[in-house]
Scaffold this motif. Sequence first.
Motif, short mmCIF file in Angstrom:
data_model
loop_
_atom_site.label_atom_id
_atom_site.label_comp_id
_atom_site.label_asym_id
_atom_site.label_seq_id
_atom_site.Cartn_x
_atom_site.Cartn_y
_atom_site.Cartn_z
N MET A 1 0.77 -1.41 0.12
CA MET A 1 0.09 -0.08 -0.16
C MET A 1 0.88 1.40 -0.04
SD MET A 1 -2.98 -0.70 2.68
CE MET A 1 -2.10 -1.21 3.98
N ASN A 2 0.26 2.42 -0.56
CA ASN A 2 0.93 3.50 -0.55
C ASN A 2 1.15 4.07 0.98
OD1 ASN A 2 1.62 6.38 -0.68
ND2 ASN A 2 0.99 6.31 -2.76
N PRO A 3 2.38 4.29 1.56
CA PRO A 3 2.45 4.63 2.89
C PRO A 3 1.77 6.03 3.13
CG PRO A 3 4.37 3.77 1.86
CD PRO A 3 3.61 3.88 0.92
N ALA A 8 -2.56 8.68 6.21
CA ALA A 8 -3.70 9.64 6.05
C ALA A 8 -4.84 9.04 6.58
CB ALA A 8 -3.95 10.12 4.67
N PHE A 9 -5.05 7.63 6.13
CA PHE A 9 -6.23 7.01 6.55
C PHE A 9 -6.30 6.73 8.06
CE2 PHE A 9 -7.82 2.39 7.42
CZ PHE A 9 -9.18 2.86 7.47
N LEU A 232 -10.62 3.72 -1.08
CA LEU A 232 -9.46 3.63 -2.07
C LEU A 232 -8.40 2.57 -1.60
CD1 LEU A 232 -7.93 4.80 -4.41
CD2 LEU A 232 -7.09 6.62 -2.46
N ILE A 233 -7.97 2.49 -0.10
CA ILE A 233 -7.16 1.34 0.08
C ILE A 233 -7.67 -0.12 0.24
CG2 ILE A 233 -5.75 0.67 2.04
CD1 ILE A 233 -5.58 3.54 3.03
N LEU A 234 -8.99 -0.05 0.16
CA LEU A 234 -9.25 -1.53 0.07
C LEU A 234 -9.64 -1.92 -1.45
CD1 LEU A 234 -10.82 -3.53 1.96
CD2 LEU A 234 -13.08 -2.62 1.41
N ARG A 241 -5.36 -6.55 4.73
CA ARG A 241 -4.33 -5.50 4.76
C ARG A 241 -5.15 -4.22 5.39
NH1 ARG A 241 -0.63 -5.69 -0.73
NH2 ARG A 241 0.32 -7.73 -0.10
N VAL A 242 -6.08 -3.88 5.07
CA VAL A 242 -6.78 -2.44 5.63
C VAL A 242 -7.28 -2.69 6.78
CG1 VAL A 242 -9.09 -2.81 4.68
CG2 VAL A 242 -8.27 -0.34 4.96
#
Length: 328
Positions: A1-3, A8-9, A232-234, A241-242
């Motif tokens: 994932m983008n760190p 931010a999440f 977005l992350i999911l 992961r999320v």
Amino acid sequence: MNPLLSAAFVICWSSGFIGAKPGTADAAAVTVLMWRFVPLTAVLALIAATLGRDSWRGVTRRGILRQSAIGLLSQTGYLLTVYAAIRLGVSAGTAALVDATQPLVAGALAGPLLRQRVTGRQWCGLLLGLAGVAVLTAADAGAGRGVATWAYLVPFLGMLSLVAATFLERRAPADTPPSVALTVHCATSAVVFTALASATGAAAPPADASFWTAVVWLVALSTLGGYGLYWLILRRSGVARVNALMFLMAPVTAVWGALLHGEPFGVQTGIGMAAALAAVAIVHRGEGRVGGAGVPVRAGSGPGRAAASDTPSTNRRVRGAGPGRRYR
């Protein structure tokens, strides 16, 4: 994932617990939630009427009713219990800790309900995260702040409501765009919270500036920022992961609560934080080697539907890339 997205999440998601503290200090939980969702629903409805009309084409009445049920579980039931617990004196950090048990419950059910494989390494990470949650909760309960023991059970009801919403959404057809689902969820919450506040005589908001500051904070950071980044992350990374990132909410919220609200932060809190961080590392490493419980979504995949697994041992499509409709 983008760190950067992950950081931010975590910040936006944790902000919901922190923003609830000053809001419920001046008003009842239903008052805060009513004034959080009524203006937000009005803005989303205006956007839908002007810029998002294409998103609503093809949305059926059954789809709207289904999303209303998901919103009732994931927003109304979940948030009402969390805010009520914080108003009863449960610290924001502890409320986040209880919420952090959701990945373990969801992970246990992901196999039979979603046909997603959870590896032994991931289970170890999730169990370690649960141990960290237990240590942090014990630290808060032992701080001697006069909070009733049963109050710590209230956020568990919200966590179970959230789990139910997650699997209801994932077993449903992927026929509702995220923007439409968000609007329906917020509208459902606005109606329910307005009815509850009116019935209990708590609809009138306080004039204190801190109340309205908390409302703006909750709408901008917690709902729009937290929900948008979760989706977005999911879609980029998958369920496990999320969910692993959810363990970071507890230590981050504990730090915020200590700095802003003077909530307890001692050795036990630090131990629990370390366990939560280790859990995230274990789950991420385990899923990086084998496809894991979360199946990545290819760019261009339709909303709410995962792409075919890239793991050689599984060559099937997995439903349910949409978010579990988690909110703060």
